[in-house]
Design an enzyme around this catalytic site. Structure first.
Site, PDB file in Angstrom:
ATOM      1  N   SER A  86       0.803  -1.218   0.000  1.00  0.00           N
ATOM      2  CA  SER A  86       0.000   0.000   0.000  1.00  0.00           C
ATOM      3  C   SER A  86       0.842   1.278   0.000  1.00  0.00           C
ATOM      4  O   SER A  86       0.320   2.350  -0.279  1.00  0.00           O
ATOM      5  CB  SER A  86      -0.938   0.019   1.212  1.00  0.00           C
ATOM      6  OG  SER A  86      -0.201   0.130   2.411  1.00  0.00           O
ATOM      7  N   LYS A 161       0.748   4.888   6.681  1.00  0.00           N
ATOM      8  CA  LYS A 161       0.226   5.715   5.588  1.00  0.00           C
ATOM      9  C   LYS A 161       0.960   7.051   5.594  1.00  0.00           C
ATOM     10  O   LYS A 161       1.684   7.391   6.517  1.00  0.00           O
ATOM     11  CB  LYS A 161      -1.274   5.976   5.739  1.00  0.00           C
ATOM     12  CG  LYS A 161      -2.150   4.734   5.828  1.00  0.00           C
ATOM     13  CD  LYS A 161      -2.194   3.949   4.545  1.00  0.00           C
ATOM     14  CE  LYS A 161      -3.038   2.683   4.697  1.00  0.00           C
ATOM     15  NZ  LYS A 161      -2.792   1.727   3.603  1.00  0.00           N
TER      16      LYS A 161
END
Length: 313
Positions: A86, A161
């Site tokens: 990701s 993230k």
């Protein structure tokens, strides 16, 4: 045969004591032999004492090492293993990243562009835990090593993230040129994975105070804030859930480098909006699924723990 020319044995002179010359046994020879034997015995006794001393000190050495590991994991730096793509191309699957856990203790808050590790705010992670088949002894040993950060934990639910918006920012995608914008200013996202647009679904959200809007660099596979707008917090995460900032890729060595804030985000002016608004999102597709970070690994080199039916991360 007679004894003519030779004296009787009783009449012969007694031999003189030897002076310790070659071939003789002098008065100092026996003490010299005893001295060498005594030195050998002393050396053997000293070696046995050293071995016993090491055996007594070994548990103390292990205890000190575990305490140092626990302090580092809790307050200073922790290594996390990346299990998914990701954050590609910035961070690859299997990379080990160092996370700064110290500066948040002094009031430092994440800034736009920072790569952060944070606790699952609720409902972000897939539930793929496997039952443990460890016996009581091995299970207890793993529990201790996990507690101090030397083995991965099955109970932690952490993600990684990039911070796109901080409290008060309005994050929107996409403009007429297909760019993401923060407070109306377009952002050049050079860190995105090749072939990925900033977002395949439009959205607009104003980040509430004390929260962050986070997105993965590989937007097509990242289950980030966009996919959790219906959750409490409207897809944002609380500052209190941030574990620390990832600042270095430490392993593999050929990818060792610092994770810097991209200037396109760090140069944005401070937020001016006072509060949050209900996010607007259209055309949201299936929510990507991703595993949690493998956390608690203090060493940079891999410590592989195989689980039945699951390959090592």
């Amino acid at each position: 045969m007679g004894t003519r020319g030779r004296g009787r044995v009783a009449d012969r002179p007694a031999p003189e004591p030897d002076d310790g010359g070659p071939g003789g046994v002098g008065p100092d020879s026996a003490p010299s032999v005893r001295g060498r034997a005594e030195r050998r015995r002393t050396a053997r006794r000293a070696a046995r004492r050293r071995k016993r001393s090491l055996l007594r000190e070994f548990p103390l050495i292990i205890l000190v090492a575990l305490l140092v590991a626990l302090v580092m994991k809790t307050f200073l730096i922790q290594v996390f293993v990346i299990p998914s793509g990701s954050m590609e191309q910035t961070i690859q699957v299997g990379d080990r990243v160092l996370v700064d856990k110290l500066t948040p203790w002094f009031g430092s808050e994440p800034q736009r562009g920072d790569v952060v590790v944070f606790k699952d705010p609720g409902g972000w992670l897939e539930n793929d835990r496997k039952p443990s088949y460890d016996g009581p002894v091995l299970g207890a040993a793993k529990h201790v090593l996990t507690f101090v950060g030397l083995l991965p934990s099955d109970d932690e639910q952490d993600l990684i993230k990039r911070v796109i918006g901080v409290g008060g920012d309005t994050v929107e995608c996409c403009d007429a040129q297909g760019r993401l914008s923060v407070d109306g200013r377009p952002v050049a996202e050079s860190y995105l994975a090749a072939g990925n647009p900033p977002s395949r679904q439009p959205f607009k959200v104003t980040v509430p105070k004390g929260r962050l809007w986070v997105m993965g660099d590989h937007r097509d596979v990242s289950a980030d804030s966009r996919f959790h707008m219906g959750n409490p917090g409207q897809g944002t995460i609380p500052l209190s859930g941030v574990i620390g900032r990832a600042f270095v890729i430490a392993w593999p060595l050929d990818r060792f480098h610092q994770l810097d804030e991209p200037s396109s985000l760090s140069s944005l002016a401070g937020a001016s909006q006072p509060g949050g608004t209900t996010p607007k999102s259209m055309g949201v597709g299936p929510v990507p699924m991703e595993p949690p970070l493998v956390m608690g690994v203090l060493g940079i080199l891999p410590l592989v723990v195989r689980r039945p039916g699951r390959p090592p991360e």
